[in-house]
Design an enzyme around this catalytic site. Structure first.
Site, PDB file in Angstrom:
ATOM      1  N   ARG A   1      -0.769  14.639  12.860  1.00 51.82           N
ATOM      2  CA  ARG A   1       0.179  14.170  11.832  1.00 51.82           C
ATOM      3  C   ARG A   1       0.619  15.411  11.043  1.00 51.82           C
ATOM      4  NH1 ARG A   1      -1.069   8.849  10.381  1.00 51.82           N
ATOM      5  NH2 ARG A   1       0.784   8.843   9.068  1.00 51.82           N
TER       6      ARG A   1
ATOM      7  N   LYS B   1       0.848  -1.210   0.000  1.00 51.56           N
ATOM      8  CA  LYS B   1       0.000   0.000   0.000  1.00 51.56           C
ATOM      9  C   LYS B   1       0.877   1.251   0.000  1.00 51.56           C
ATOM     10  CE  LYS B   1      -1.770   1.456   4.033  1.00 51.56           C
ATOM     11  NZ  LYS B   1      -1.402   2.841   4.388  1.00 51.56           N
ATOM     12  N   ASN B   2       1.901   1.252   0.854  1.00 50.54           N
ATOM     13  CA  ASN B   2       2.697   2.472   1.032  1.00 50.54           C
ATOM     14  C   ASN B   2       3.708   2.713  -0.067  1.00 50.54           C
ATOM     15  OD1 ASN B   2       1.141   2.867   3.235  1.00 50.54           O
ATOM     16  ND2 ASN B   2       2.718   2.366   4.746  1.00 50.54           N
TER      17      ASN B   2
ATOM     18  N   ASP C   1       4.688   0.663  12.158  1.00 50.25           N
ATOM     19  CA  ASP C   1       3.481   0.024  11.603  1.00 50.25           C
ATOM     20  C   ASP C   1       3.328  -1.411  12.061  1.00 50.25           C
ATOM     21  OD1 ASP C   1       3.431   1.666   8.342  1.00 50.25           O
ATOM     22  OD2 ASP C   1       2.956   2.330  10.362  1.00 50.25           O
TER      23      ASP C   1
END
Ligand code: EPZ
Length: 436
Positions: free
Chosen positions: A138, A39-40, A321
């Site tokens: 963030r 995904k990243n 993560d």
């Protein structure tokens, strides 16, 4: 892959969001699981297509909610996004809009990745400030400061980042701490700046290296990726890209812990141990048996692991993560461990939910003390953010009786068909559709 064409928040998507996952714990997981694309890595590469005018191809794209959201953002900017299984074709020839609206950016912080490409290609951008997320603020100050260094005029207006430029100029950018997002955004912007950009103390994550290689395939001139200093020689234009997304190292780490926590035996296909950084060493220190092949990893769970302290760090350290998933594992180890998150100091929304399952965890500041217990017992729990939800699934796999995880849309953001993959490995797990 079924990307919602409209992507609007329909009754259907709302109902999907209220699905729950029901797990009856106790089964050992056995067998082979194929790891999906990262995904990243996929999200910044999708944004990078905005730097060119043509048809870009991206292969091995995971079928995830966040990918659908990024596709929706690109469509709003005028791109055509055609999904076909795990391949995306993105035609940016009609791109001429430069605004990424709040209602989309608030659902996915990574939408901010369009900022660099828009300002580099169109000379302007209006991107909503990403809000906080489940575990806290963030900031994007590194992104904005870097764009200013590249010569853009950047200001905040009514919750939006408004940036304009008559043409970016190469500059020297030094990061206080490595930032994946800021490294990606500024590297993309620098590809079309006049002259050379030198970025120091950059993120070393494999997803950054993958993005740099995709950009170089578009005609960019980037060197140093994977090292603390990245240099970008600006060029006048980039051609459409073509590339394959690397495997998802966080999904892989999550399945490794699934094998360990259930005492099972798993073969992970299509994953690369070199992307796992300190993850494997940490688990081996706790007593795990892990064998790494060229593009596969074998994990053999055997009894309780040792309680071993862990501190998260930027790559190649233990990834933040994976912090929640590791905490689920340590909840059932054989002593006391201290888990410290040095990347996101308040990333502990999973703790109250793990406690509901019987875990013994105390949080103080950015530090959690985990006293291992003999067993967990099932209960209804609430998913809150992507990785916290994964930790609850892992705990549910081994908790006695039944665990219900509500709000599974958090999980669908980052894990492709998690209940299908786990059921194929022997888990007693099902997704219960919410009543429409
Ligand atoms: C990326 O987020 C990942 N997201 C996150 O994964 C991951 O947790 C994080 O990197 C760290 O590895 C994507 O790749 C889409 P950062 P990002 O900028 O880029 C501070 C998931 O679960 N910082 O590397 O937002 C920040 O507060 C997600 O897949 C600033 O201070 O993270 C943090 O302490 C969750 N100012 C540190 O840097 C800035 O402008 C690292 O954050 C930017 C960051």
């Amino acid at each position: 892959m079924e990307l919602s064409r409209s992507g609007t928040d329909t009754t259907e998507t709302r109902a999907l969001g209220m699905d729950k996952i029901v797990i009856r714990g106790g089964n050992k997981l056995e067998g082979m699981v194929r790891i999906s694309g990262s995904k990243n890595a996929a999200l910044p590469i999708m944004a990078a297509t905005l730097l060119s005018s043509g048809e870009s191809i991206i292969e091995n794209v995971p079928d995830l909610k966040d990918v659908s959201t990024m596709a929706h953002v690109l469509r709003i900017l005028g791109a055509q996004v055609r999904p076909e299984d795990n391949r995306l074709t993105i035609d940016t020839r009609a791109c001429r809009y430069w605004e990424a609206p709040y209602e989309l950016v608030r659902t996915m912080r990574a939408s901010v990745y369009v900022l660099g490409p828009l300002i580099a290609r169109l000379g302007r951008a209006r991107v909503s400030l990403p809000g906080g997320c489940a575990w806290g603020p963030r900031p994007v100050d590194f992104h904005l400061r870097g764009l200013t260094r590249l010569g853009a005029d950047v200001r905040i207006e009514h919750g939006y980042i408004v940036a304009e430029s008559q043409g970016l100029r190469g500059a020297e950018i030094v990061f206080e701490v490595p930032s994946v997002g800021a490294t990606a955004n500024l590297m993309m912007a620098a590809t079309l700046a006049k002259g050379k950009t030198v970025m120091r103390n950059v993120a070393l994550e494999p997803e950054i290296t993958a993005l740099a290689e995709y950009l170089n395939g578009m005609g960019a001139r980037i060197t140093g990726q994977g090292s603390p200093v990245i240099e970008v020689e600006g060029v006048s234009e980039l051609r459409a890209g073509k590339g394959v997304v690397i495997p998802d190292r966080i999904e892989a780490g999550t399945y490794i812990i699934a094998g360990l926590v259930t005492g099972g035996h798993l073969h992970l296909e299509n994953c690369s141990a070199s992307h796992m950084g300190g993850m494997i060493d940490q688990l081996v220190e706790a007593g795990a048996t892990i064998r790494a092949g060229e593009s596969s990893i074998e994990v053999q769970g055997s009894g309780r692991l040792r309680s071993v302290d862990m501190t998260t760090a930027p790559f190649p350290g233990f990834p933040t993560d994976m912090q929640a998933q590791y905490m689920a594992l340590m909840s059932l180890a054989s002593g006391t461990s201290v888990i410290t998150d040095e990347v996101f100091h308040d990333r502990f929304t999973h703790v109250p939910e793990l406690r509901r399952l019987g875990a013994d965890i105390e949080v103080e500041g950015n530090r959690a003390t985990v006293r291992a217990v003999d067993h967990l017992s099932g209960a209804p729990v609430m998913a809150s953010d992507l990785r916290a939800s994964a930790a609850l699934v892992l705990a549910g796999l081994v908790a006695e009786r039944q665990t219900e995880i509500l709000r599974v849309y958090h999980i669908d953001r980052g894990y492709e068909r998690i209940e299908v993959k786990l059921r194929l490995l022997g888990a007693d797990i099902e997704r219960v559709r919410a009543e429409m």
